[in-house]
Every structure is written in C-alpha cells, then in structure tokens.
Scaffold this motif. Structure first.
Motif, PDB file in Angstrom:
ATOM      1  N   VAL A  19       0.808  -1.224   0.000  1.00 31.64           N
ATOM      2  CA  VAL A  19       0.000   0.000   0.000  1.00 31.64           C
ATOM      3  C   VAL A  19       0.840   1.272   0.000  1.00 31.64           C
ATOM      4  CG1 VAL A  19      -1.997  -1.072   1.092  1.00 31.64           C
ATOM      5  CG2 VAL A  19      -0.266   0.025   2.516  1.00 31.64           C
ATOM      6  N   LYS A  29      -4.347  -8.085  -4.816  1.00 32.38           N
ATOM      7  CA  LYS A  29      -5.048  -7.014  -4.105  1.00 32.38           C
ATOM      8  C   LYS A  29      -6.538  -6.931  -4.428  1.00 32.38           C
ATOM      9  CE  LYS A  29      -4.241  -2.820  -6.784  1.00 32.38           C
ATOM     10  NZ  LYS A  29      -3.566  -1.548  -6.767  1.00 32.38           N
ATOM     11  N   VAL A  33      -8.629  -9.539   1.324  1.00 25.65           N
ATOM     12  CA  VAL A  33      -9.302  -8.780   2.376  1.00 25.65           C
ATOM     13  C   VAL A  33      -8.279  -7.967   3.176  1.00 25.65           C
ATOM     14  CG1 VAL A  33     -10.668  -8.967   4.481  1.00 25.65           C
ATOM     15  CG2 VAL A  33     -11.191 -10.421   2.532  1.00 25.65           C
ATOM     16  N   SER A  34      -7.116  -8.531   3.388  1.00 26.68           N
ATOM     17  CA  SER A  34      -6.076  -7.826   4.141  1.00 26.68           C
ATOM     18  C   SER A  34      -5.645  -6.548   3.445  1.00 26.68           C
ATOM     19  CB  SER A  34      -4.856  -8.725   4.348  1.00 26.68           C
ATOM     20  OG  SER A  34      -5.191  -9.829   5.141  1.00 26.68           O
ATOM     21  N   TYR A  35      -5.634  -6.546   2.119  1.00 27.16           N
ATOM     22  CA  TYR A  35      -5.246  -5.345   1.375  1.00 27.16           C
ATOM     23  C   TYR A  35      -6.140  -4.166   1.758  1.00 27.16           C
ATOM     24  CZ  TYR A  35      -4.449  -1.990  -2.308  1.00 27.16           C
ATOM     25  OH  TYR A  35      -4.184  -0.827  -2.977  1.00 27.16           O
ATOM     26  N   ARG A  36      -7.436  -4.416   1.836  1.00 27.39           N
ATOM     27  CA  ARG A  36      -8.365  -3.343   2.216  1.00 27.39           C
ATOM     28  C   ARG A  36      -8.056  -2.813   3.613  1.00 27.39           C
ATOM     29  NH1 ARG A  36     -14.482  -4.746   0.252  1.00 27.39           N
ATOM     30  NH2 ARG A  36     -14.078  -4.543  -1.975  1.00 27.39           N
ATOM     31  N   LYS A  39      -4.810  -0.783   3.434  1.00 25.93           N
ATOM     32  CA  LYS A  39      -5.049   0.484   2.733  1.00 25.93           C
ATOM     33  C   LYS A  39      -5.730   1.485   3.666  1.00 25.93           C
ATOM     34  CE  LYS A  39      -4.724   2.984  -0.905  1.00 25.93           C
ATOM     35  NZ  LYS A  39      -3.406   3.499  -1.250  1.00 25.93           N
ATOM     36  N   LYS A  40      -6.720   1.043   4.433  1.00 24.95           N
ATOM     37  CA  LYS A  40      -7.396   1.930   5.382  1.00 24.95           C
ATOM     38  C   LYS A  40      -6.433   2.400   6.474  1.00 24.95           C
ATOM     39  CE  LYS A  40     -12.223   0.609   4.905  1.00 24.95           C
ATOM     40  NZ  LYS A  40     -12.783   1.948   4.796  1.00 24.95           N
TER      41      LYS A  40
END
Length: 71
Positions: A19, A29, A33-36, A39-40
């Motif tokens: 990210v 990505k 789910v971990s990417y989201r 990113k947050k």
C-alpha cells in the motif's frame, strides 16, 4: 506538516509494502481482504501525520513540561 518531515527522514510510513507510495504491485489485491485493511490503515496514518504540525508537537512538549513541574 510533520508527515513531510517524517517521510523525508524515515521514508515511506506505510504499514506494508503493498500500500506504500512506491509499493509493490500485488497481484492479489483485488481479492485480498487484508489489502483493504492495510489500505485503510495507510490512509489513517497519513491523515494523522499530515494533520499534525511542529507547533502541535511543541505545544505537547510544553504540556509535558508543565505536568512535570515540581516545587
């Protein structure tokens, strides 16, 4: 802003490589789910760092010094 100083000294402040500003292109990505989550977290970190000034930090330091004053 403190964020600019930290990035200049420390480099990318992102929690993971996928990210970051110069992050690696992750082929998963779109389905990760971990990417989201990362990113947050990255956006939150940047929002905090960009919202703090050197004046804020000086004020915090002064508050700490006042709290430690002993007669």
């Amino acid at each position: 802003m403190v964020g600019q100083i930290l990035k200049s000294v420390e480099g990318d402040m992102s929690p993971t490589d996928c990210v970051g500003e110069n992050g690696i292109l992750c082929e998963n990505k779109g389905t990760c789910v971990s990417y989201r989550l990362w990113k947050k977290l990255d956006m939150a970190i940047n929002d905090v760092l960009e919202g703090i000034t050197l004046a804020d930090m000086l004020e915090w330091q002064n508050e700490l010094l006042i709290d430690q004053y002993v007669i």
